[in-house]
Design a protein around this motif. Structure first.
Motif, PDB file in Angstrom:
ATOM      1  N   TYR A  15       4.010   5.328  -4.964  1.00  0.00           N
ATOM      2  CA  TYR A  15       4.400   4.208  -5.331  1.00  0.00           C
ATOM      3  C   TYR A  15       5.848   4.555  -6.301  1.00  0.00           C
ATOM      4  O   TYR A  15       5.884   6.104  -6.751  1.00  0.00           O
ATOM      5  CB  TYR A  15       3.888   2.990  -6.228  1.00  0.00           C
ATOM      6  CG  TYR A  15       2.962   2.527  -5.507  1.00  0.00           C
ATOM      7  CD1 TYR A  15       3.154   1.178  -5.206  1.00  0.00           C
ATOM      8  CD2 TYR A  15       1.215   3.015  -5.223  1.00  0.00           C
ATOM      9  CE1 TYR A  15       1.688   0.728  -4.687  1.00  0.00           C
ATOM     10  CE2 TYR A  15       0.878   2.809  -4.273  1.00  0.00           C
ATOM     11  CZ  TYR A  15       0.243   1.414  -4.580  1.00  0.00           C
ATOM     12  OH  TYR A  15      -0.441   0.499  -3.439  1.00  0.00           O
ATOM     13  N   HIS A  74       1.052  -1.210   0.385  1.00  0.00           N
ATOM     14  CA  HIS A  74       0.299  -0.266  -0.216  1.00  0.00           C
ATOM     15  C   HIS A  74       0.970   1.572   0.247  1.00  0.00           C
ATOM     16  O   HIS A  74       2.163   2.025   0.644  1.00  0.00           O
ATOM     17  CB  HIS A  74      -0.981  -0.036   1.082  1.00  0.00           C
ATOM     18  CG  HIS A  74      -1.455  -1.300   1.333  1.00  0.00           C
ATOM     19  ND1 HIS A  74      -3.168  -0.908   0.800  1.00  0.00           N
ATOM     20  CD2 HIS A  74      -1.675  -2.005   1.342  1.00  0.00           C
ATOM     21  CE1 HIS A  74      -4.326  -1.709   1.110  1.00  0.00           C
ATOM     22  NE2 HIS A  74      -3.330  -2.771   1.410  1.00  0.00           N
ATOM     23  N   SER A 122      -3.916   3.105  -1.948  1.00  0.00           N
ATOM     24  CA  SER A 122      -3.828   2.384  -3.196  1.00  0.00           C
ATOM     25  C   SER A 122      -4.510   2.162  -4.290  1.00  0.00           C
ATOM     26  O   SER A 122      -3.834   1.836  -5.725  1.00  0.00           O
ATOM     27  CB  SER A 122      -3.103   0.209  -2.648  1.00  0.00           C
ATOM     28  OG  SER A 122      -2.718   0.533  -1.329  1.00  0.00           O
ATOM     29  N   THR A 130       7.396   1.734  -1.589  1.00  0.00           N
ATOM     30  CA  THR A 130       5.862   2.272  -1.712  1.00  0.00           C
ATOM     31  C   THR A 130       6.646   3.441  -0.840  1.00  0.00           C
ATOM     32  O   THR A 130       7.645   2.769   0.550  1.00  0.00           O
ATOM     33  CB  THR A 130       5.012   1.261  -1.087  1.00  0.00           C
ATOM     34  OG1 THR A 130       5.352  -0.098   0.391  1.00  0.00           O
ATOM     35  CG2 THR A 130       3.870   1.121  -2.118  1.00  0.00           C
TER      36      THR A 130
END
Length: 411
Positions: A358, A264, A281, A377
């Motif tokens: 990300y 996430h 996410s 992440t």
């Protein structure tokens, strides 16, 4: 959306979605990261290959403030796979070693490959004006397909905005910060993105300079669809994903969910004097159609970049054209050409990051036999923090793989 040598810090800046993201991952470590479990998942490796140097380089990301990282290396010693940190804040589970993630601008390498396959079939000419294929868009007739793939078209970057040489700033579509957060489920159509860009002043006359712009690759998507008569997603499946067995890779369109196991990403912001952290996410990446919207895995990125550089996707002359560095960015067609310095050699790579949370790495040796693919992440902010040491960490990891551990050397 967002490591080149020399120096290794420059390429990741150039793959960012906006001018703000040009300083991708710079800034202080977010306080909320301290709770992350920094233990490392047991790596999968060839028999007897513990690779402590890779484990240490991977763990360094978490120590610097990233939430999680997964790394995959293929080289003469076999395959090594590991992960560190946590998959989700507040939980102990580590990132899945083949979890899916938003791959960001790694997408450009896939898009360029599709265009070059069509060039090889005689359906597209590299030096043909893009307007010949897309007459209704109103493109400058001097802009060729080659210019799109090399970022030399001068087209305004729709994602985030542009600062011109005279210092004038022109805002683009929301691509970072709180404005993006509020807008992260908005759906865009590729033609809408391009028309927005064309409504803005060009950065420079076509072919006279080089500037990384997502608009180039969204035009390339439209070009693929016009020439083939099929959707970009269909052509991607038919030409690359299915032949290579890339089952973890998808062109999501308006899909907002990461399918299957995944780590996430987060966004942190202040509201009424209180800090809030949002799980991002789920996000709609149609903002970066053809330029940064794909979902993938480290295994699939390895398979793709290895096949590409191994000559399995393009005829040798077109692969050579793709890998020829051009201009101040050292950019070929959807690939950065990076010289790692003495005793290390050249790598072909593209990193990527969607707007927030990300990041992805994809590196390959010229023969495709040695690769590094990874995903990270983090808890993001409007400043793109937390990991002020990202560029140094990436350089260390890359050089552990391609230089036998000669990390941190000046090029």
């Amino acid at each position: 959306m967002k490591t080149q040598s020399p120096p290794a810090t420059k390429v990741f800046r150039r793959v960012a979605v906006t001018a703000l993201a040009a300083a991708l991952l710079a800034g202080a470590v977010t306080p909320g990261m301290a709770a992350a479990d920094s233990s490392v998942a047991t790596p999968k490796a060839a028999a007897g290959q513990n690779r402590p140097e890779l484990q240490k380089a991977m763990q360094a990301f978490v120590d610097a403030g990233f939430a999680g990282v997964q790394v995959r290396v293929h080289d003469q010693r076999g395959e090594w796979v590991g992960s560190a940190g946590v998959s989700k804040l507040g939980e102990a589970a580590k990132p899945p070693t083949n979890g899916r993630f938003w791959a960001g601008s790694v997408t450009k390498t896939f898009t360029a490959t599709l265009v070059l396959q069509l060039v090889g079939e005689g359906k597209i000419g590299l030096d043909t004006p893009a307007a010949d294929y897309l007459p209704k868009l109103g493109l400058d007739p001097r802009i060729t397909v080659r210019m799109l793939l090399r970022h030399t078209s001068g087209l305004f970057n729709y994602a985030g905005g542009e600062t011109y040489d005279d210092g004038t700033y022109m805002p683009g579509l929301p691509a970072t910060g709180n404005e993006w957060l509020d807008n992260r489920f908005h759906s865009y159509k590729p033609e809408e993105l391009v028309r927005f860009a064309l409504s803005k002043r060009a950065r420079f006359e076509p072919g006279t300079d080089q500037n990384y712009s997502n608009t180039n690759y969204t035009v390339a998507l439209l070009l693929i669809e016009k020439v083939t008569g099929h959707s970009y997603a269909e052509e991607m499946k038919r030409r690359i994903l299915r032949p290579l067995g890339l089952r973890g890779t998808v062109v999501p369109g308006n899909r907002t969910e990461l399918p299957g196991p995944h780590a996430h990403g987060y966004y942190r912001y202040e509201e009424a004097g209180q800090w809030k952290t949002v799980d991002i996410s789920r996000q709609n990446q149609s903002l970066l159609a053809g330029a940064g919207d794909m979902i993938s895995t480290t295994q699939d990125l390895h398979t793709f970049i290895s096949a590409l550089n191994g000559g399995k996707l393009l005829p040798a002359p077109l692969l050579a054209e793709m890998r020829k560095p051009y201009g101040k960015l050292g950019y070929g067609f959807g690939l950065f050409v990076q010289d790692l310095g003495p005793n290390c050699g050249t790598v072909y790579q593209h990193n990527g990051s969607p707007p927030h949370g990300y990041g992805a790495l994809m590196y390959s040796s010229p023969d495709g036999k040695k690769t590094l693919t990874a995903s990270v992440t983090w808890v993001d902010e409007v400043t793109r923090g937390p990991a002020k040491d990202f560029l140094k960490l990436t350089d260390t990891l890359v050089k552990q793989v391609f230089c036998g551990g000669q990390a941190g050397s000046a090029d």
